[in-house]
Motif scaffolding. Structure first.
Motif, PDB file in Angstrom:
ATOM      1  N   THR A 291       0.834  -1.193   0.000  1.00 45.52           N
ATOM      2  CA  THR A 291       0.000   0.000   0.000  1.00 45.52           C
ATOM      3  C   THR A 291       0.870   1.244   0.000  1.00 45.52           C
ATOM      4  OG1 THR A 291      -1.616  -1.222   1.246  1.00 45.52           O
ATOM      5  CG2 THR A 291      -1.896   1.137   1.216  1.00 45.52           C
TER       6      THR A 291
ATOM      7  N   LEU B 121      -1.630   6.508   1.611  1.00 44.25           N
ATOM      8  CA  LEU B 121      -2.950   5.899   1.755  1.00 44.25           C
ATOM      9  C   LEU B 121      -2.930   4.979   2.961  1.00 44.25           C
ATOM     10  CD1 LEU B 121      -5.764   5.422   0.550  1.00 44.25           C
ATOM     11  CD2 LEU B 121      -4.790   3.540  -0.765  1.00 44.25           C
TER      12      LEU B 121
ATOM     13  N   ARG C  20      -1.768  -3.604  -4.679  1.00 47.80           N
ATOM     14  CA  ARG C  20      -1.764  -2.167  -4.927  1.00 47.80           C
ATOM     15  C   ARG C  20      -0.315  -1.695  -5.042  1.00 47.80           C
ATOM     16  NH1 ARG C  20      -6.516   0.014  -0.874  1.00 47.80           N
ATOM     17  NH2 ARG C  20      -8.103  -1.464  -1.546  1.00 47.80           N
TER      18      ARG C  20
ATOM     19  N   THR D   9       3.733   3.872  -3.647  1.00 51.34           N
ATOM     20  CA  THR D   9       3.851   5.263  -4.059  1.00 51.34           C
ATOM     21  C   THR D   9       5.284   5.586  -4.504  1.00 51.34           C
ATOM     22  OG1 THR D   9       2.092   5.894  -2.540  1.00 51.34           O
ATOM     23  CG2 THR D   9       3.563   7.642  -3.271  1.00 51.34           C
TER      24      THR D   9
ATOM     25  N   GLN E  22      -6.084   4.296 -10.185  1.00 51.62           N
ATOM     26  CA  GLN E  22      -6.760   4.759  -8.976  1.00 51.62           C
ATOM     27  C   GLN E  22      -6.114   6.029  -8.427  1.00 51.62           C
ATOM     28  OE1 GLN E  22      -6.085   2.361  -5.300  1.00 51.62           O
ATOM     29  NE2 GLN E  22      -5.116   0.903  -6.698  1.00 51.62           N
ATOM     30  N   TRP E  23      -6.981   6.876  -7.847  1.00 46.70           N
ATOM     31  CA  TRP E  23      -6.572   8.094  -7.166  1.00 46.70           C
ATOM     32  C   TRP E  23      -6.823   7.891  -5.676  1.00 46.70           C
ATOM     33  CZ3 TRP E  23      -8.746   7.513 -11.772  1.00 46.70           C
ATOM     34  CH2 TRP E  23      -8.192   8.205 -12.877  1.00 46.70           C
ATOM     35  N   PHE E  24      -5.889   8.323  -4.830  1.00 43.15           N
ATOM     36  CA  PHE E  24      -6.038   8.025  -3.416  1.00 43.15           C
ATOM     37  C   PHE E  24      -5.493   9.145  -2.550  1.00 43.15           C
ATOM     38  CE2 PHE E  24      -2.154   5.976  -4.956  1.00 43.15           C
ATOM     39  CZ  PHE E  24      -1.193   6.512  -4.118  1.00 43.15           C
ATOM     40  N   SER E  25      -5.975   9.144  -1.309  1.00 45.98           N
ATOM     41  CA  SER E  25      -5.485  10.057  -0.278  1.00 45.98           C
ATOM     42  C   SER E  25      -5.687   9.357   1.054  1.00 45.98           C
ATOM     43  CB  SER E  25      -6.252  11.378  -0.313  1.00 45.98           C
ATOM     44  OG  SER E  25      -7.590  11.175   0.147  1.00 45.98           O
TER      45      SER E  25
ATOM     46  N   ARG F 223     -10.199   6.440  -1.674  1.00 44.45           N
ATOM     47  CA  ARG F 223      -9.704   6.225  -3.026  1.00 44.45           C
ATOM     48  C   ARG F 223     -10.874   6.030  -3.974  1.00 44.45           C
ATOM     49  NH1 ARG F 223      -8.361   0.194  -4.585  1.00 44.45           N
ATOM     50  NH2 ARG F 223      -9.930  -0.889  -3.366  1.00 44.45           N
TER      51      ARG F 223
END
Length: 649
Positions: free
Chosen positions: A37, A41, A171, A174, A234-237, A241
């Motif tokens: 991950t 996130l 996933r 980053t 995918q966009w995530f914070s 997501r």
């Protein structure tokens, strides 16, 4: 082999996605978190509810298969991983490559219709009386597989009496790029190539996996050609997501058909159907969303699948069947916490539509399903957990050729209790009702009058168990019972050719044992055992055994890691069972028991890994699927070896 192409239409068809939290997970599962991950996130553990997992409500007693387990065993498809590593019994496929029919808790030839299989919360189980296409899931995209045995219709709806299987994909990390390239060659003309890649940025990630495999396979006219692709953006914070996932699958394969016992003994590799073949094209697109708002979590998936299946028998014209499925599953979770109490409520709705029809418009059928569910789980002082859940689902079924337009409604409920009697021991119990609806294929071939359809199948479920130990050394023992009313099954004794029917009352009762042990620094062992008695409890066959159910199955796997070397050895045993037509238990013969062995040796050299894998090492001639009395036999594969080269970057 066709090129990948997407073709979307407005209409679609049913497969029910349900969601909520489960209550069972082993200590091993608790350590198997999502290691890949992104740092921006929050770690997201997708277990049944498809929400970020709350450790206070982690399930107890699940079977968890990690990506490392899969790699160490040299397994190249999800179906094989579930059978060999998860201890789920499987029988030889009647159609299609690589997808054995799975069976949890002794449901025989309808085992795969009495379980729900999902990938990242989206249902793969088919509504066409066919096995879920697990071979279409690129194995290198899998982070882990979670297997929950027992009735779960409150959470998953239709067909969740035997259990559920959740496939969790990887996933990307980053600000990094990672990938794998794999090539394989092996027995029976096996040639396979796979590749996967993942790239993450600040708040955005892409990953993709591709595989292509060709093989002649064990039997004549059993050649297969498969191609699969999966890609996610995918966009995530820290708050959640959202993204899109595309899954594409193509396959062409021969259909060798069944053999008589004399033919099997003479040459199990032969075919008497040299012209039979099939193929499928399957396209799926999924949009997903997760968002945290204070003490609330919101999530949803919207998925659409189109599938074209083709077949030809004896040189006849090709039959082409089109099916479309759309699923939508919004839901919300709320967690409230006090000094001694912690409470989780999950509620949501599931909506699905499904259509199927031949290319000429015949045999058209459709189904729409709408469900609402709520489940509440309370944790008391960190030791005791109580859960209650209910579900109501309504189905609308239509068929032009079947002459029916009917609605059916079903209910599910469950009550669960678990208590930690000691830091390393927890006991638990569960009771409830689960259900399964007849598929369009089942309603299309019955002995009922025109316009009539089969009744829903219901099961009253009961389970008690205990889990003992810590992450590296643990065991879970369960006793279970399923009392079924109107079980949906194909009865070969009805009419001249048999028919799909609602059976007289039946029962599945037995025990399950799963254990794992770290023997020392280098050796670890995992084992599974199931004993199940499947019988009629009413009608003219009362007291007689159900067909195609081995009373006992067992598997064990020993893993050795030393430096850059790995050895993995597995054994699988299945007891004898009744032939598929032997409802009256009058056939003097039974399908023989069998034992198979497999092993893998691998060595890592820098970023490379080289492995040699062997299956059915003793060359056992056996079969797990047969529908006549010592006839209608579908032989399983003989001894096979393969060489694998893998490069990680």
């Amino acid at each position: 082999m066709k090129h990948f192409a997407l073709s979307w239409r407005v209409v679609a068809g049913p497969a029910i996605v349900a969601s909520a939290t489960l209550y069972v997970q082993s200590a091993t599962a608790q350590t198997s978190t999502q290691s890949a991950t992104g740092s921006n996130l929050e770690p997201v553990v997708v277990i049944a509810s498809r929400f970020p997992n709350d450790p206070a409500f982690s399930p107890i007693g699940a079977t968890v298969i990690s990506a490392d387990d899969i790699r160490n065993a040299g397994i190249d498809n999800v179906n094989e991983a579930i059978r060999k590593l998860g201890g789920v019994y499987g029988r030889q496929s009647l159609a299609g490559p690589g997808d054995h029919a799975l069976d949890m808790r002794g449901f025989g030839s309808n085992g795969d219709q009495n379980m729900v299989i999902l990938i990242d919360g989206v249902r793969l189980s088919e509504n066409e009386l066919s096995t879920a296409l697990l071979s279409s899931v690129p194995i290198d995209s899998v982070e882990r597989i979670e297997i929950i045995r027992g009735g779960s219709s409150v959470l998953y709806g239709d067909g969740a009496t035997g259990g559920t299987i959740q496939i969790i994909t990887k996933r990307p990390t980053t600000d990094a790029i990672h990938g794998t390239v794999i090539g394989e060659v092996g027995s029976y003309g096996l040639r396979s190539g796979r590749a996967s890649v993942a790239k993450g940025w600040d708040g955005f990630a892409l990953n993709a996996a591709y595989s292509k495999q060709r093989a002649d396979n064990y039997r004549d006219n059993n050649n297969s050609d498969q191609e699969n692709f999966s890609g996610t953006a995918q966009w995530f914070s820290n708050q959640g997501r959202f993204g899109l996932r595309i899954d594409l699958a193509r396959a062409n394969y021969g259909l060798p058909g069944s053999l008589s016992m004399a033919q099997f003994l003479a040459n199990p590799r032969q075919t008497v159907n040299p012209k039979d073949y099939g193929s499928y094209d399957s396209d799926r697109i999924t949009a997903f969303f997760e968002r945290k708002l204070g003490t609330f979590d919101l999530a949803a998936e919207l998925s659409h699948r189109e599938k074209i299946s083709r077949s030809s028998y004896g040189g006849a014209a090709v039959t082409e069947v089109h099916s479309r499925t759309t699923q939508f599953s919004p839901r919300v979770r709320h967690v409230a916490e006090g000094r001694l109490l912690k409470n989780e409520v999950v509620t949501g709705i599931d909506y699905s539509e499904w259509q199927i029809g031949n290319i000429n418009g015949s045999s058209d059928a459709s189904q729409a399903a709408r469900a609402a569910y709520v489940r509440d789980e309370l944790q008391i002082a960190g030791n005791t957990r109580i859960a209650l859940g209910v579900r109501r689902e309504v189905f609308d079924k239509k068929s032009v050729t079947g002459g029916y337009d009917k609605g059916q409604g079903v209910n599910a409920w469950d009550a669960q209790l678990s208590h930690a009697v000691a830091p390393s021991m927890r006991i638990f119990g569960k009771t409830g009702q689960s259900y399964r609806l007849p598929t369009a294929d089942e309603n299309g071939f019955t002995a009922l009058a025109t316009g009539q359809i089969l009744k829903p199948q219901t099961s009253h479920d009961l389970e008690f168990g205990a889990t003992l130990g810590e992450a590296n050394n643990n065991a879970t023992l369960k006793w279970f019972r399923h009392r079924l009313k109107d079980e949906l099954f194909f009865d070969p004794t009805v009419g001249a050719f048999g028919a799909n029917v609602n059976l007289d009352p039946t029962k599945r009762q037995g025990v399950e044992l799963e254990a794992s042990a770290r023997l020392n620094q280098d050796f670890s062992l995992k084992a599974n055992f199931q004993h199940v008695v499947a019988t009629f409890t009413g009608g003219p066959n009362a007291g007689k055994e159900m067909v195609l159910v081995p009373k006992n199955t067992a598997s064990a796997r020993l893993n050795w890691n030393y430096g850059n070397q790995t050895v993995n050895v597995g054994v699988l045993w299945a007891d004898s069972q009744r032939y598929g037509s032997d409802f009256s238990n009058t056939c003097n013969a039974r399908m023989p028991s069998y034992t198979t062995f497999d092993a893998r040796y691998a060595v890592r050299v820098s970023a490379w890994e080289f492995a040699l894998t062997g299956s059915n090492l003793t060359g056992k001639d056996y079969f797990s699927q047969a529908f006549g009395c010592a006839s209608g036999i579908y032989p399983d594969s003989g001894r096979a070896v393969k060489f694998t080269a893998r490069y990680d970057f």
